[in-house]
Design a protein around this motif. Structure first.
Motif, PDB file in Angstrom:
ATOM      1  N   ASP A  93      -1.620  -8.914  -1.402  1.00 58.41           N
ATOM      2  CA  ASP A  93      -0.837  -8.599  -2.602  1.00 58.41           C
ATOM      3  C   ASP A  93       0.519  -7.942  -2.301  1.00 58.41           C
ATOM      4  O   ASP A  93       1.545  -8.382  -2.808  1.00 58.41           O
ATOM      5  CB  ASP A  93      -1.649  -7.684  -3.537  1.00 58.41           C
ATOM      6  CG  ASP A  93      -2.819  -8.450  -4.143  1.00 58.41           C
ATOM      7  OD1 ASP A  93      -3.032  -9.593  -3.713  1.00 58.41           O
ATOM      8  OD2 ASP A  93      -3.501  -7.912  -5.023  1.00 58.41           O
ATOM      9  N   GLN A 122      -5.004  -4.232  -4.898  1.00 55.47           N
ATOM     10  CA  GLN A 122      -6.222  -4.850  -5.438  1.00 55.47           C
ATOM     11  C   GLN A 122      -5.944  -5.738  -6.650  1.00 55.47           C
ATOM     12  O   GLN A 122      -6.792  -5.913  -7.512  1.00 55.47           O
ATOM     13  CB  GLN A 122      -7.242  -3.761  -5.848  1.00 55.47           C
ATOM     14  CG  GLN A 122      -7.697  -2.864  -4.722  1.00 55.47           C
ATOM     15  CD  GLN A 122      -8.437  -3.614  -3.627  1.00 55.47           C
ATOM     16  OE1 GLN A 122      -8.870  -4.738  -3.816  1.00 55.47           O
ATOM     17  NE2 GLN A 122      -8.584  -2.984  -2.469  1.00 55.47           N
ATOM     18  N   SER A 138      -5.841  -8.829  -7.002  1.00 53.21           N
ATOM     19  CA  SER A 138      -6.737  -9.977  -7.159  1.00 53.21           C
ATOM     20  C   SER A 138      -8.195  -9.548  -7.359  1.00 53.21           C
ATOM     21  O   SER A 138      -9.068 -10.373  -7.570  1.00 53.21           O
ATOM     22  CB  SER A 138      -6.618 -10.887  -5.930  1.00 53.21           C
ATOM     23  OG  SER A 138      -6.766 -10.099  -4.766  1.00 53.21           O
ATOM     24  N   ASN A 139      -8.440  -8.227  -7.283  1.00 50.63           N
ATOM     25  CA  ASN A 139      -9.816  -7.736  -7.469  1.00 50.63           C
ATOM     26  C   ASN A 139      -9.769  -6.421  -8.263  1.00 50.63           C
ATOM     27  O   ASN A 139     -10.023  -5.342  -7.718  1.00 50.63           O
ATOM     28  CB  ASN A 139     -10.455  -7.527  -6.079  1.00 50.63           C
ATOM     29  CG  ASN A 139     -11.886  -7.012  -6.195  1.00 50.63           C
ATOM     30  OD1 ASN A 139     -12.539  -7.174  -7.230  1.00 50.63           O
ATOM     31  ND2 ASN A 139     -12.369  -6.370  -5.146  1.00 50.63           N
ATOM     32  N   ASN A 175      -9.863  -9.944 -15.194  1.00 52.76           N
ATOM     33  CA  ASN A 175      -8.530  -9.347 -15.204  1.00 52.76           C
ATOM     34  C   ASN A 175      -8.225  -8.594 -16.491  1.00 52.76           C
ATOM     35  O   ASN A 175      -7.162  -8.043 -16.648  1.00 52.76           O
ATOM     36  CB  ASN A 175      -7.454 -10.426 -14.968  1.00 52.76           C
ATOM     37  CG  ASN A 175      -7.525 -10.962 -13.555  1.00 52.76           C
ATOM     38  OD1 ASN A 175      -7.784 -10.197 -12.624  1.00 52.76           O
ATOM     39  ND2 ASN A 175      -7.334 -12.257 -13.379  1.00 52.76           N
TER      40      ASN A 175
END
Length: 285
Positions: free
Chosen positions: A168, A256, A258-259, A285
């Motif tokens: 990221d 983070q 994407s998580n 998300n």
């Protein structure tokens, strides 16, 4: 004879070297060849030691004191011929770090040896070994300086490695990410060579590439750090609650993207009265 005997006993000390006998020859004007089979006690008595009793005592005392320095230098040579660098594992990348505890002990040993060398240098009996002691002082102070810089680079590299290997942030700072990759390759190269020659003095002293590479890497890491600080300031300006969060925590939160559920442990740092949130199972998300 009673006055000569103590002088002869002092001259029989194993600490007496060729240089001391040369001084004695000069002093008495005799040719005292102690290694010759023809050398006898009478030769020594005929040299007129009593006329120069004080100087003879001084030569014998100097020999003993000089031997102490000689022994210490021998021990120092042996000690630093086998002192090695100690390595630690880093993630799954293998032992590509200096072991913190062992390296701190090494720096302590360097400081202690440098103090001992300083004491030797201040002694009036150092003359025969002045050159060797000076050489060791230069050698160990160089090793000490380089080792401290090495740890400084390691500390910054370790911190930034976490940042620029997580996708990221690397995507948002492509130029710095590329710069860091170059540093990372150099770091791996330094550590790989250190494994080949782990003896501290042998690897570090006279290693010009290490001497030039570490300051360059430190400078490059500082540029990456500066860019990262600018990036974090931007995020804080966009979301002021991030001002309450330490850089390391904020980096973890930002990396983070994407998580999102991984930010749970840091929510209390950002929001005073918030412990946890529930994420939608389908739309995370």
């Amino acid at each position: 004879f009673l006055e000569s005997l103590p002088l002869i006993q002092q001259l029989a000390d194993p600490a007496m070297r060729e240089r001391h006998w040369a001084s004695l020859n000069e002093l008495t004007g005799s040719a005292l060849n102690v290694n010759s089979e023809a050398f006898q006690l009478s030769t020594l008595l005929d040299a007129g030691l009593l006329e120069h009793a004080e100087d003879v005592e001084d030569i014998a005392n100097s020999a003993v004191k000089e031997q102490t320095i000689e022994v210490k230098l021998g021990e120092l040579n042996q000690e630093w011929a086998i002192k090695t660098l100690s390595f630690a594992q880093f993630k799954s990348r293998g032992p590509i770090m200096l072991n913190g505890g062992a390296t701190a002990e090494l720096i302590e040993a360097l400081e202690e040896t440098q103090m001992n060398l300083g004491s030797m240098m201040a002694s009036r009996f150092v003359a025969p070994f002045r050159e060797e002691v000076s050489e060791w002082i230069v050698k160990l102070s160089t090793v000490s300086e380089i080792l401290e810089m090495w740890l400084q680079v390691q500390s910054m590299w370790q911190y930034l490695e976490e940042v620029f290997t997580s996708g990221d942030i690397a995507k948002q700072l492509p130029q710095e990410s590329k710069r860091f990759l170059g540093i990372d390759k150099n770091w791996a190269k330094i550590m790989s060579k250190a494994h080949e020659v782990p003896v501290v003095v042998q690897y570090i002293y006279g290693n010009d590439s290490l001497k030039q590479l570490l300051p360059y890497m430190l400078e490059q890491l500082e540029l990456c750090q500066k860019a990262l600080s600018g990036y974090l300031d931007q995020k804080r300006a966009a979301f002021p609650r991030f001002f309450f969060v330490a850089d390391a925590t904020l980096l973890e939160v930002l990396s983070q993207g994407s998580n999102p559920s991984a930010i749970q442990p840091h929510l209390q740092s950002v929001f005073d009265s918030l412990v946890a949130v529930t994420f939608d199972k389908k739309e995370k998300n």
